[in-house]
Enzyme design. Structure first.
Site, PDB file in Angstrom:
ATOM      1  N   THR A 119      51.346  35.265  39.987  1.00 32.68           N
ATOM      2  CA  THR A 119      52.077  34.167  39.351  1.00 32.68           C
ATOM      3  C   THR A 119      53.506  34.575  38.993  1.00 32.68           C
ATOM      4  OG1 THR A 119      52.194  32.973  37.240  1.00 32.68           O
ATOM      5  CG2 THR A 119      50.866  34.936  37.234  1.00 32.68           C
ATOM      6  N   ASP A 120      54.394  33.577  38.917  1.00 38.91           N
ATOM      7  CA  ASP A 120      55.771  33.831  38.465  1.00 38.91           C
ATOM      8  C   ASP A 120      55.807  34.328  37.022  1.00 38.91           C
ATOM      9  OD1 ASP A 120      55.062  31.414  37.234  1.00 38.91           O
ATOM     10  OD2 ASP A 120      56.789  30.278  37.979  1.00 38.91           O
ATOM     11  N   GLU A 121      54.713  34.094  36.278  1.00 34.75           N
ATOM     12  CA  GLU A 121      54.720  34.454  34.854  1.00 34.75           C
ATOM     13  C   GLU A 121      54.784  35.967  34.635  1.00 34.75           C
ATOM     14  OE1 GLU A 121      52.357  32.170  32.167  1.00 34.75           O
ATOM     15  OE2 GLU A 121      52.079  30.566  33.623  1.00 34.75           O
ATOM     16  N   TYR A 143      47.622  36.208  29.188  1.00 35.32           N
ATOM     17  CA  TYR A 143      47.375  35.789  30.579  1.00 35.32           C
ATOM     18  C   TYR A 143      48.310  36.537  31.525  1.00 35.32           C
ATOM     19  CZ  TYR A 143      48.004  33.086  34.885  1.00 35.32           C
ATOM     20  OH  TYR A 143      48.159  32.725  36.198  1.00 35.32           O
ATOM     21  N   LYS A 147      47.641  39.499  34.417  1.00 34.56           N
ATOM     22  CA  LYS A 147      48.019  39.288  35.826  1.00 34.56           C
ATOM     23  C   LYS A 147      48.966  40.413  36.269  1.00 34.56           C
ATOM     24  CE  LYS A 147      47.097  36.350  38.255  1.00 34.56           C
ATOM     25  NZ  LYS A 147      45.939  36.182  39.182  1.00 34.56           N
TER      26      LYS A 147
HETATM   27  N1  LIG Z   1      47.763  27.136  38.511  1.00 36.84           N
HETATM   28  C1  LIG Z   1      48.970  27.636  38.713  1.00 36.84           C
HETATM   29  O1  LIG Z   1      49.980  26.978  38.450  1.00 36.84           O
HETATM   30  C2  LIG Z   1      49.132  29.017  39.308  1.00 36.84           C
HETATM   31  C3  LIG Z   1      50.401  29.423  39.711  1.00 36.84           C
HETATM   32  C4  LIG Z   1      50.553  30.687  40.289  1.00 36.84           C
HETATM   33  C5  LIG Z   1      49.451  31.506  40.454  1.00 36.84           C
HETATM   34  N2  LIG Z   1      48.228  31.102  40.021  1.00 36.84           N
HETATM   35  C6  LIG Z   1      47.105  32.013  40.247  1.00 36.84           C
HETATM   36  O2  LIG Z   1      46.294  31.416  41.244  1.00 36.84           O
HETATM   37  C7  LIG Z   1      44.927  31.761  41.028  1.00 36.84           C
HETATM   38  C8  LIG Z   1      44.083  30.500  40.991  1.00 36.84           C
HETATM   39  O3  LIG Z   1      44.571  29.642  39.948  1.00 36.84           O
HETATM   40  P1  LIG Z   1      43.931  28.202  39.696  1.00 36.84           P
HETATM   41  O4  LIG Z   1      44.948  27.391  39.002  1.00 36.84           O
HETATM   42  O5  LIG Z   1      43.292  27.701  40.941  1.00 36.84           O
HETATM   43  O6  LIG Z   1      42.788  28.594  38.673  1.00 36.84           O
HETATM   44  P2  LIG Z   1      41.500  27.829  38.192  1.00 36.84           P
HETATM   45  O7  LIG Z   1      41.362  28.139  36.751  1.00 36.84           O
HETATM   46  O8  LIG Z   1      41.514  26.398  38.639  1.00 36.84           O
HETATM   47  O9  LIG Z   1      40.325  28.522  39.032  1.00 36.84           O
HETATM   48  C9  LIG Z   1      39.920  29.840  38.821  1.00 36.84           C
HETATM   49  C10 LIG Z   1      38.652  30.058  39.635  1.00 36.84           C
HETATM   50  O10 LIG Z   1      38.234  31.404  39.455  1.00 36.84           O
HETATM   51  C11 LIG Z   1      36.837  31.409  39.127  1.00 36.84           C
HETATM   52  N3  LIG Z   1      36.579  32.590  38.296  1.00 36.84           N
HETATM   53  C12 LIG Z   1      37.029  32.818  37.014  1.00 36.84           C
HETATM   54  N4  LIG Z   1      36.581  34.006  36.584  1.00 36.84           N
HETATM   55  C13 LIG Z   1      35.864  34.548  37.608  1.00 36.84           C
HETATM   56  C14 LIG Z   1      35.175  35.779  37.780  1.00 36.84           C
HETATM   57  N5  LIG Z   1      35.125  36.687  36.788  1.00 36.84           N
HETATM   58  N6  LIG Z   1      34.561  36.004  38.958  1.00 36.84           N
HETATM   59  C15 LIG Z   1      34.592  35.092  39.958  1.00 36.84           C
HETATM   60  N7  LIG Z   1      35.209  33.902  39.852  1.00 36.84           N
HETATM   61  C16 LIG Z   1      35.855  33.638  38.687  1.00 36.84           C
HETATM   62  C17 LIG Z   1      36.605  30.103  38.395  1.00 36.84           C
HETATM   63  O11 LIG Z   1      35.246  29.717  38.384  1.00 36.84           O
HETATM   64  C18 LIG Z   1      37.492  29.158  39.210  1.00 36.84           C
HETATM   65  O12 LIG Z   1      36.802  28.682  40.346  1.00 36.84           O
HETATM   66  C19 LIG Z   1      44.887  32.572  39.743  1.00 36.84           C
HETATM   67  O13 LIG Z   1      44.835  33.928  40.094  1.00 36.84           O
HETATM   68  C20 LIG Z   1      46.201  32.239  39.055  1.00 36.84           C
HETATM   69  O14 LIG Z   1      46.632  33.305  38.260  1.00 36.84           O
HETATM   70  C21 LIG Z   1      48.044  29.886  39.459  1.00 36.84           C
END
Ligand SMILES: NC(=O)c1ccc[n+]([C@@H]2O[C@H](COP(=O)([O-])OP(=O)(O)OC[C@H]3O[C@@H](n4cnc5c(N)ncnc54)[C@H](O)[C@@H]3O)[C@@H](O)[C@H]2O)c1
Length: 332
Positions: A119-121, A143, A147
């Site tokens: 993530t950008d964070e 968070y 990351k």
């Molecule tokens: N949402 C954003 O804006 C954003 C931006 C940049 C990066 N990200 C990164 O992208 C990734 C996905 O984000 P998202 O928004 O789809 O998240 P989300 O919260 O919608 O989904 C997370 C998924 O991971 C699963 N999960 C959580 N803990 C787990 C574990 N211990 N073992 C196995 N599965 C597990 C959950 O059940 C869920 O299906 C993350 O790594 C996040 O840091 C998100």
């Protein structure tokens, strides 16, 4: 490609899996713990074509089983909501750091390609200009700190063991199937229901919005053409202060601005995120969806898919919302 996609039942992971199965004919195994944010429904359209393993990335036995004959691991699995990391960081440390370590070990034992979704964070807040991959890492919430820890561990597996790792750092994503605790779906569902729209602080926090399918494509490009040991930023084409996002949503939902309610700001809230994607552009990726169009299609999707969000909005999420914002949702 034969892929193990961890966290593939979540918002971004499921978009990635749908695209890889349909457009690249990849053989995909999804490993997902199905936390409150993970849902089998998100994979409904590709269910017959994938293998699903219910398990946690911090569980080495579940990971070894799920890895099967995979050639690469793509890790989306994470605890992802900053507010929840402030009230309870433990799960974030377990999943985001310990879980990443278990995946890296399995990748090392089997010589698999490893892609970490980040993530950008991890760069923290920036007042002007944009972060490049050379910018210092300066996370500010539990968070983003977990990351960042995971990113550093991934990089160390490249330097120390020669594992073929990559990191792809996305800016704020939006689109269908995002859990409604996040800004855009929260505001859409509250506007559609006539609930107030809680805006943190002055609402002037600026985010760099990236449509979920564009991020999924960017991750695919890094997987196929990224140089091992490198990180790639994947930023959206448009930046906007939160309050302007909220006003646009109200207008798209046909709701009134009187629904806006300013609430106490999140502790340590970053003011602005901005990513330069020129390194990933160099691999042939660019965002296709402008924010104006993506937001309109996202509002349409939530309006047309109450089956997806009604069970969430009438379940545990209501209690979370009440506890967090100190007010109840009007309707389910
Ligand atoms: N949402 C954003 O804006 C954003 C931006 C940049 C990066 N990200 C990164 O992208 C990734 C996905 O984000 P998202 O928004 O789809 O998240 P989300 O919260 O919608 O989904 C997370 C998924 O991971 C699963 N999960 C959580 N803990 C787990 C574990 N211990 N073992 C196995 N599965 C597990 C959950 O059940 C869920 O299906 C993350 O790594 C996040 O840091 C998100």
């Amino acid at each position: 490609m034969r892929l193990l996609v961890c966290g593939g039942a979540g918002f971004i992971g499921s978009a990635f899996v749908r695209a890889r199965v349909r457009e690249h004919a990849d053989q995909v195994t999804v490993l997902d713990k199905l936390t409150y944010a993970g849902r089998r429904e998100n994979l409904r359209e590709v269910d017959p074509d994938i293998r699903f393993v219910h398990g946690a990335i911090e569980d080495p036995i579940a990971v070894a089983d799920a890895a099967g004959d995979a050639e690469a691991i793509v890790n989306f699995a994470a605890e992802t909501h900053v507010d929840r990391s402030i009230t309870g960081p433990e799960e974030f440390i377990m999943t985001n750091m310990q879980g990443t370590h278990v995946l890296l070990e399995v990748a090392r034992e089997r010589g698999l390609r490893y892609l970490q979704v980040s993530t950008d964070e991890v760069y923290g807040s920036i007042e002007e200009g944009s972060f490049t991959e050379r910018s210092p890492l300066a996370p500010s919430s539990p968070y983003s700190a977990t990351k960042t820890g995971a990113d550093l561990l991934v990089a160390s597996y490249f330097h120390t063991y020669g594992l073929a790792t990559s990191i792809c750092r996305g800016s704020n994503n939006y689109g269908p199937r995002q859990y409604p605790e996040k800004l855009i779906p929260l505001m859409i569902l509250n506007a559609l229901a006539g609930d107030s729209l809680p805006v943190y602080g002055d609402g002037l926090q600026v985010r760099n919005w990236l449509f979920v399918e564009d991020f999924g494509r960017g991750i695919g490009v890094v997987l196929e053409r990224g140089e091992p040991g490198q990180a790639y930023n994947c930023g959206g084409p448009d930046e906007m202060p939160n309050i302007d996002v909220v006003r646009r949503i109200l207008s798209l939902c046909g709701a009134d601005e009187s629904l806006i309610e300013y609430v106490q700001d999140r502790p340590g809230h970053d003011r602005r995120y901005s990513l330069s994607s020129s390194k990933l552009n160099g691999l042939g990726w660019s965002a296709r969806m402008r924010f104006e169009d993506g937001l309109a299609s996202t509002v349409d999707w939530y309006r047309d898919n109450a089956w997806w969000w009604e069970p969430i909005r009438s379940g545990a999420y209501r209690e979370y919302y009440e506890r967090h914002y100190g007010r109840a949702l009007k309707s389910s």
